[in-house]
Write a protein that holds these residues in place. Sequence first.
Motif, PDB file in Angstrom:
ATOM      1  N   GLY A  42       3.303  -6.501  -3.571  1.00  0.00           N
ATOM      2  CA  GLY A  42       2.468  -7.402  -2.787  1.00  0.00           C
ATOM      3  C   GLY A  42       1.667  -6.679  -1.724  1.00  0.00           C
ATOM      4  O   GLY A  42       0.468  -6.913  -1.549  1.00  0.00           O
ATOM      5  N   SER A  43       2.330  -5.772  -1.008  1.00  0.00           N
ATOM      6  CA  SER A  43       1.607  -5.031   0.039  1.00  0.00           C
ATOM      7  C   SER A  43       0.667  -3.994  -0.562  1.00  0.00           C
ATOM      8  O   SER A  43      -0.376  -3.696   0.021  1.00  0.00           O
ATOM      9  CB  SER A  43       2.594  -4.361   0.994  1.00  0.00           C
ATOM     10  N   LEU A  44       0.994  -3.456  -1.728  1.00  0.00           N
ATOM     11  CA  LEU A  44       0.119  -2.491  -2.385  1.00  0.00           C
ATOM     12  C   LEU A  44      -1.213  -3.142  -2.755  1.00  0.00           C
ATOM     13  O   LEU A  44      -2.275  -2.556  -2.520  1.00  0.00           O
ATOM     14  CB  LEU A  44       0.791  -1.936  -3.645  1.00  0.00           C
ATOM     15  N   ASN A  45      -1.145  -4.346  -3.268  1.00  0.00           N
ATOM     16  CA  ASN A  45      -2.370  -5.006  -3.733  1.00  0.00           C
ATOM     17  C   ASN A  45      -3.104  -5.775  -2.644  1.00  0.00           C
ATOM     18  O   ASN A  45      -4.335  -5.855  -2.676  1.00  0.00           O
ATOM     19  CB  ASN A  45      -2.036  -5.964  -4.884  1.00  0.00           C
ATOM     20  N   TYR A  46      -2.366  -6.363  -1.696  1.00  0.00           N
ATOM     21  CA  TYR A  46      -3.015  -7.280  -0.761  1.00  0.00           C
ATOM     22  C   TYR A  46      -3.068  -6.788   0.682  1.00  0.00           C
ATOM     23  O   TYR A  46      -3.879  -7.260   1.453  1.00  0.00           O
ATOM     24  CB  TYR A  46      -2.300  -8.639  -0.789  1.00  0.00           C
ATOM     25  N   LEU A  47      -2.195  -5.868   1.072  1.00  0.00           N
ATOM     26  CA  LEU A  47      -2.146  -5.453   2.472  1.00  0.00           C
ATOM     27  C   LEU A  47      -2.728  -4.053   2.685  1.00  0.00           C
ATOM     28  O   LEU A  47      -3.494  -3.828   3.611  1.00  0.00           O
ATOM     29  CB  LEU A  47      -0.690  -5.513   2.969  1.00  0.00           C
ATOM     30  N   TRP A  48      -2.364  -3.121   1.827  1.00  0.00           N
ATOM     31  CA  TRP A  48      -2.733  -1.727   2.050  1.00  0.00           C
ATOM     32  C   TRP A  48      -3.850  -1.231   1.131  1.00  0.00           C
ATOM     33  O   TRP A  48      -4.154  -0.037   1.125  1.00  0.00           O
ATOM     34  CB  TRP A  48      -1.512  -0.825   1.890  1.00  0.00           C
ATOM     35  N   ASP A  49      -4.453  -2.068   0.337  1.00  0.00           N
ATOM     36  CA  ASP A  49      -5.588  -1.712  -0.533  1.00  0.00           C
ATOM     37  C   ASP A  49      -5.309  -0.505  -1.427  1.00  0.00           C
ATOM     38  O   ASP A  49      -6.113   0.420  -1.532  1.00  0.00           O
ATOM     39  CB  ASP A  49      -6.853  -1.455   0.299  1.00  0.00           C
ATOM     40  N   THR A  53       1.765   4.963  -0.363  1.00  0.00           N
ATOM     41  CA  THR A  53       2.675   5.467   0.667  1.00  0.00           C
ATOM     42  C   THR A  53       3.053   4.358   1.648  1.00  0.00           C
ATOM     43  O   THR A  53       4.234   4.157   1.950  1.00  0.00           O
ATOM     44  CB  THR A  53       2.034   6.640   1.434  1.00  0.00           C
ATOM     45  N   PHE A  54       2.062   3.635   2.120  1.00  0.00           N
ATOM     46  CA  PHE A  54       2.351   2.544   3.049  1.00  0.00           C
ATOM     47  C   PHE A  54       3.099   1.408   2.356  1.00  0.00           C
ATOM     48  O   PHE A  54       3.938   0.736   2.955  1.00  0.00           O
ATOM     49  CB  PHE A  54       1.060   2.023   3.685  1.00  0.00           C
ATOM     50  N   THR A  58       6.745  -0.085   3.373  1.00  0.00           N
ATOM     51  CA  THR A  58       6.975  -1.523   3.502  1.00  0.00           C
ATOM     52  C   THR A  58       8.198  -1.950   2.695  1.00  0.00           C
ATOM     53  O   THR A  58       9.025  -2.742   3.162  1.00  0.00           O
ATOM     54  CB  THR A  58       5.732  -2.309   3.036  1.00  0.00           C
ATOM     55  N   ALA A  59       8.358  -1.420   1.485  1.00  0.00           N
ATOM     56  CA  ALA A  59       9.513  -1.744   0.652  1.00  0.00           C
ATOM     57  C   ALA A  59      10.805  -1.223   1.270  1.00  0.00           C
ATOM     58  O   ALA A  59      11.841  -1.898   1.223  1.00  0.00           O
ATOM     59  CB  ALA A  59       9.322  -1.165  -0.747  1.00  0.00           C
ATOM     60  N   ILE A  60      10.764  -0.046   1.869  1.00  0.00           N
ATOM     61  CA  ILE A  60      11.947   0.517   2.526  1.00  0.00           C
ATOM     62  C   ILE A  60      12.359  -0.336   3.715  1.00  0.00           C
ATOM     63  O   ILE A  60      13.543  -0.620   3.920  1.00  0.00           O
ATOM     64  CB  ILE A  60      11.684   1.984   2.951  1.00  0.00           C
ATOM     65  N   VAL A  61      11.387  -0.754   4.490  1.00  0.00           N
ATOM     66  CA  VAL A  61      11.678  -1.623   5.643  1.00  0.00           C
ATOM     67  C   VAL A  61      12.259  -2.952   5.162  1.00  0.00           C
ATOM     68  O   VAL A  61      13.222  -3.464   5.739  1.00  0.00           O
ATOM     69  CB  VAL A  61      10.409  -1.834   6.498  1.00  0.00           C
ATOM     70  N   ALA A  62      11.711  -3.508   4.094  1.00  0.00           N
ATOM     71  CA  ALA A  62      12.214  -4.773   3.558  1.00  0.00           C
ATOM     72  C   ALA A  62      13.661  -4.634   3.086  1.00  0.00           C
ATOM     73  O   ALA A  62      14.486  -5.519   3.339  1.00  0.00           O
ATOM     74  CB  ALA A  62      11.316  -5.252   2.422  1.00  0.00           C
ATOM     75  N   ALA A  63      13.991  -3.541   2.417  1.00  0.00           N
ATOM     76  CA  ALA A  63      15.366  -3.316   1.959  1.00  0.00           C
ATOM     77  C   ALA A  63      16.312  -3.188   3.148  1.00  0.00           C
ATOM     78  O   ALA A  63      17.433  -3.724   3.122  1.00  0.00           O
ATOM     79  CB  ALA A  63      15.433  -2.069   1.085  1.00  0.00           C
TER      80      ALA A  63
END
Length: 96
Positions: A42-49, A53-54, A58-63
């Motif tokens: 989700g963040s790859l496609n919609y947040l970080w373009d 890496t970002f 985001t996935a690490i923080v979510a886990a």
Amino acid sequence: MSTSEQAAIGKLNTNAASNGTLFKLVVFSLSLGIVPLTSYYGSLNYLWDGNSTFAAITAIVAANVVLIVYIILSILEDKQSPQTPSGILLESKKIQ
């Protein structure tokens, strides 16, 4: 109340607590697999373009958020549990 009735009540309380704990474990296990993956894509496609890496951060923080919430809820559940061992009911002896 007889001893067998008290034992049955103790077993019911233990089974209810075990079922709640098992349900919580299943929910958090599924969350630990689903939340990081959905947050990554989700963040790859919609947040970080497209910045992978970002998105990985985001996935690490979510886990880690899922793990921290599980630990906090486990500690709170442990504080709420009775101090006597589960399944053991204390009964005072009658003096005749």
